[in-house]
Design a protein around this motif. Structure first.
Motif, PDB file in Angstrom:
ATOM      1  N   ALA A  80       5.456 -55.737  38.438  1.00 24.48           N
ATOM      2  CA  ALA A  80       6.816 -55.215  39.282  1.00 24.48           C
ATOM      3  C   ALA A  80       6.915 -53.914  38.699  1.00 24.48           C
ATOM      4  O   ALA A  80       7.453 -53.005  39.647  1.00 24.48           O
ATOM      5  CB  ALA A  80       7.700 -56.445  38.795  1.00 24.48           C
ATOM      6  N   GLY A  81       6.907 -53.588  37.372  1.00 24.21           N
ATOM      7  CA  GLY A  81       7.233 -52.318  36.964  1.00 24.21           C
ATOM      8  C   GLY A  81       6.561 -51.081  37.397  1.00 24.21           C
ATOM      9  O   GLY A  81       7.073 -50.043  37.830  1.00 24.21           O
ATOM     10  N   PRO A  82       5.169 -51.286  37.332  1.00 22.34           N
ATOM     11  CA  PRO A  82       4.108 -50.196  37.787  1.00 22.34           C
ATOM     12  C   PRO A  82       4.242 -49.819  39.313  1.00 22.34           C
ATOM     13  O   PRO A  82       4.391 -48.693  39.417  1.00 22.34           O
ATOM     14  CB  PRO A  82       2.805 -50.858  37.523  1.00 22.34           C
ATOM     15  CG  PRO A  82       2.889 -51.673  36.302  1.00 22.34           C
ATOM     16  CD  PRO A  82       4.296 -52.480  36.581  1.00 22.34           C
ATOM     17  N   THR A  83       4.433 -50.928  40.040  1.00 19.28           N
ATOM     18  CA  THR A  83       4.738 -50.547  41.721  1.00 19.28           C
ATOM     19  C   THR A  83       6.007 -49.927  41.849  1.00 19.28           C
ATOM     20  O   THR A  83       5.878 -49.061  42.662  1.00 19.28           O
ATOM     21  CB  THR A  83       4.205 -51.718  42.353  1.00 19.28           C
ATOM     22  OG1 THR A  83       5.369 -52.914  41.919  1.00 19.28           O
ATOM     23  CG2 THR A  83       2.933 -52.336  42.055  1.00 19.28           C
ATOM     24  N   GLY A 131       9.249 -58.965  42.316  1.00 17.47           N
ATOM     25  CA  GLY A 131       9.776 -57.615  42.220  1.00 17.47           C
ATOM     26  C   GLY A 131       8.525 -56.437  42.500  1.00 17.47           C
ATOM     27  O   GLY A 131       8.839 -55.432  42.551  1.00 17.47           O
ATOM     28  N   VAL A 132       7.576 -56.982  43.089  1.00 14.28           N
ATOM     29  CA  VAL A 132       6.270 -56.100  43.247  1.00 14.28           C
ATOM     30  C   VAL A 132       6.626 -55.493  44.529  1.00 14.28           C
ATOM     31  O   VAL A 132       7.257 -55.987  45.568  1.00 14.28           O
ATOM     32  CB  VAL A 132       4.994 -56.882  43.364  1.00 14.28           C
ATOM     33  CG1 VAL A 132       3.879 -55.957  43.931  1.00 14.28           C
ATOM     34  CG2 VAL A 132       4.771 -57.622  41.949  1.00 14.28           C
ATOM     35  N   ARG A 171       0.228 -41.831  23.561  1.00 12.54           N
ATOM     36  CA  ARG A 171      -0.217 -42.047  24.661  1.00 12.54           C
ATOM     37  C   ARG A 171       0.332 -42.137  26.019  1.00 12.54           C
ATOM     38  O   ARG A 171       1.447 -42.805  26.142  1.00 12.54           O
ATOM     39  CB  ARG A 171      -1.428 -43.140  24.606  1.00 12.54           C
ATOM     40  CG  ARG A 171      -0.964 -44.557  24.748  1.00 12.54           C
ATOM     41  CD  ARG A 171      -2.071 -45.615  24.617  1.00 12.54           C
ATOM     42  NE  ARG A 171      -2.193 -45.651  23.109  1.00 12.54           N
ATOM     43  CZ  ARG A 171      -3.076 -46.248  22.960  1.00 12.54           C
ATOM     44  NH1 ARG A 171      -3.795 -47.379  23.739  1.00 12.54           N
ATOM     45  NH2 ARG A 171      -3.437 -46.697  21.591  1.00 12.54           N
ATOM     46  N   SER A 172      -0.235 -41.781  27.071  1.00  8.50           N
ATOM     47  CA  SER A 172       0.546 -42.075  28.444  1.00  8.50           C
ATOM     48  C   SER A 172       0.187 -43.581  28.534  1.00  8.50           C
ATOM     49  O   SER A 172      -0.660 -43.993  28.441  1.00  8.50           O
ATOM     50  CB  SER A 172      -0.186 -41.210  29.675  1.00  8.50           C
ATOM     51  OG  SER A 172       0.065 -39.833  29.317  1.00  8.50           O
ATOM     52  N   MET A 173       1.275 -44.140  29.270  1.00 10.87           N
ATOM     53  CA  MET A 173       1.199 -45.449  29.898  1.00 10.87           C
ATOM     54  C   MET A 173       1.746 -45.903  31.081  1.00 10.87           C
ATOM     55  O   MET A 173       2.682 -45.043  31.378  1.00 10.87           O
ATOM     56  CB  MET A 173       1.432 -46.280  28.497  1.00 10.87           C
ATOM     57  CG  MET A 173       3.105 -46.366  28.145  1.00 10.87           C
ATOM     58  SD  MET A 173       3.508 -47.044  26.831  1.00 10.87           S
ATOM     59  CE  MET A 173       2.854 -46.029  25.643  1.00 10.87           C
ATOM     60  N   VAL A 174       1.688 -46.790  31.394  1.00 10.44           N
ATOM     61  CA  VAL A 174       2.324 -47.214  32.860  1.00 10.44           C
ATOM     62  C   VAL A 174       3.538 -48.067  32.500  1.00 10.44           C
ATOM     63  O   VAL A 174       3.764 -48.976  31.512  1.00 10.44           O
ATOM     64  CB  VAL A 174       1.237 -48.175  33.693  1.00 10.44           C
ATOM     65  CG1 VAL A 174       1.961 -48.344  34.988  1.00 10.44           C
ATOM     66  CG2 VAL A 174      -0.123 -47.500  33.817  1.00 10.44           C
ATOM     67  N   PRO A 175       4.580 -47.740  32.966  1.00 15.17           N
ATOM     68  CA  PRO A 175       5.933 -48.268  32.640  1.00 15.17           C
ATOM     69  C   PRO A 175       6.086 -49.752  33.231  1.00 15.17           C
ATOM     70  O   PRO A 175       5.390 -50.078  34.334  1.00 15.17           O
ATOM     71  CB  PRO A 175       7.031 -47.532  33.276  1.00 15.17           C
ATOM     72  CG  PRO A 175       6.263 -46.822  34.393  1.00 15.17           C
ATOM     73  CD  PRO A 175       4.879 -46.581  34.018  1.00 15.17           C
ATOM     74  N   VAL A 176       6.681 -50.631  32.354  1.00 17.01           N
ATOM     75  CA  VAL A 176       6.919 -52.131  33.002  1.00 17.01           C
ATOM     76  C   VAL A 176       8.450 -52.437  33.001  1.00 17.01           C
ATOM     77  O   VAL A 176       9.208 -51.497  32.600  1.00 17.01           O
ATOM     78  CB  VAL A 176       6.050 -52.965  32.227  1.00 17.01           C
ATOM     79  CG1 VAL A 176       4.549 -52.799  32.316  1.00 17.01           C
ATOM     80  CG2 VAL A 176       6.612 -53.080  30.797  1.00 17.01           C
TER      81      VAL A 176
END
Length: 236
Positions: free
Chosen positions: A77-80, A103-104, A37-42
Motif C-alpha cells: 500500500a505504501g509504495p503504490t 490501500g493499494v 540508502r535509498s528505499m521504498v516508503p511504506v
C-alpha cells in the motif's frame, strides 16, 4: 536481447521508477535502525516492522499463515501510494479488490501469471525495472534465488519473497501470528453469528537479520482506516 536491455525497455515503456529514483527515506526514530540508502516508503504501521523503516533490499513474508495475503497487500500500500510500481510474479488467486481495500493503488500494481522458465525471465526483467518485486521462493532454486536477490540489490529493487521455502539473507522476516475480524455478533442458532465484517486485525512478528525482533498489530481492512473497507455489494 540481454536481460538488462529488456528491463530498461520495460521501465521506459511503462514509465516505471526504480527505488534509487525515489527520495531517500527520512531517518527514523524510536529505536528503528536508520540507513542512508535509498528505499521504498511504506505505511507507518508497516514501517515499525522493518529495520530501516522502509523496503530497502530483501524481505521474507511467511506465506503459509492465515492473513499472509492481507499483510502483503498492506506492505504494498505504501509504495503504490507513493507512486512506485509493484510487480507480483508467479502467484495465482490474488484478488485486486482485496488489494484496493488494503490501500493499494491498483494503477501501480502489476500481476504477472507465469511459471517455469517464463517466471524466471519475468522476475529477472522486472528486478531491473520496478521498485518492488514480489516472487514465490518455491519457484526458484537456492542459486536462482541468490542471483535474483543480487540483481535486485544492484538495480535498487526491493524484493519481497513470498516464502514457502526458506530464503537466505533477508533483512526482515514477517509472519502473521494471529488474525481476527470485527463486526460479527453472537446469534443463537447460527454457528457463525450474524452481522457484517468491518475490520480485520493481524498480529505480526518481525525478525531482523541483526537479531532484533518487533511485534505490531496491522489493520489492513478497517480499524482506524474505515475508508479502506470496500462494500462489494455496491460494486458492479
Amino acid at each position: 536481447m540481454s536481460k538488462d536491455v529488456t528491463a530498461a525497455a520495460l521501465a521506459a515503456q511503462l514509465g516505471l521508477r526504480t527505488a534509487g529514483e525515489l527520495a531517500p527515506a527520512e531517518r527514523a526514530s524510536g529505536g528503528v535502525v536508520t540507513s542512508s540508502r535509498s528505499m521504498v516508503p511504506v505505511t507507518s504501521d508497516i514501517a515499525r516492522l522493518l529495520p530501516y523503516g522502509g523496503l530497502a533490499a530483501a524481505t521474507a513474508l511467511a506465506a503459509a499463515r492465515v492473513g499472509a495475503t492481507s499483510l502483503l497487500w498492506r506492505l504494498l500500500a505504501g509504495p503504490t501510494s507513493a507512486g512506485a510500481w509493484c510487480a507480483v510474479v508467479g502467484l495465482s488467486g490474488m484478488y485486486p479488490s482485496a488489494a484496493a481495500a488494503a490501500g493499494v493503488d491498483l494503477a501501480r500494481l502489476v500481476l504477472v501469471e507465469a511459471d517455469g522458465p517464463r517466471l524466471l525471465d519475468a522476475a529477472a526483467a522486472l528486478a531491473g525495472g520496478v521498485p518492488v518485486l514480489v516472487a514465490p521462493s518455491a519457484a526458484f532454486t537456492p542459486i536462482q534465488e541468490r542471483r535474483l536477490t543480487a540483481r535486485a540489490r544492484r538495480s535498487g529493487t526491493a524484493i519481497v519473497w513470498w516464502q514457502t521455502r526458506p530464503v537466505a539473507g533477508a533483512d526482515a522476516r514477517l509472519e502473521v501470528t494471529g488474525a481476527h475480524w470485527q463486526g460479527l455478533r453472537a446469534n443463537t442458532g447460527r454457528r457463525w453469528g450474524a452481522g457484517r465484517l468491518n475490520a480485520c486485525g493481524l498480529e505480526v512478528a518481525a525478525r531482523w537479520r541483526g537479531g532484533a525482533s518487533r511485534q505490531a498489530t496491522i489493520w489492513p481492512y478497517g480499524g482506524d482506516r474505515p475508508g479502506n473497507v470496500i462494500d462489494l455489494r455496491r460494486r458492479r
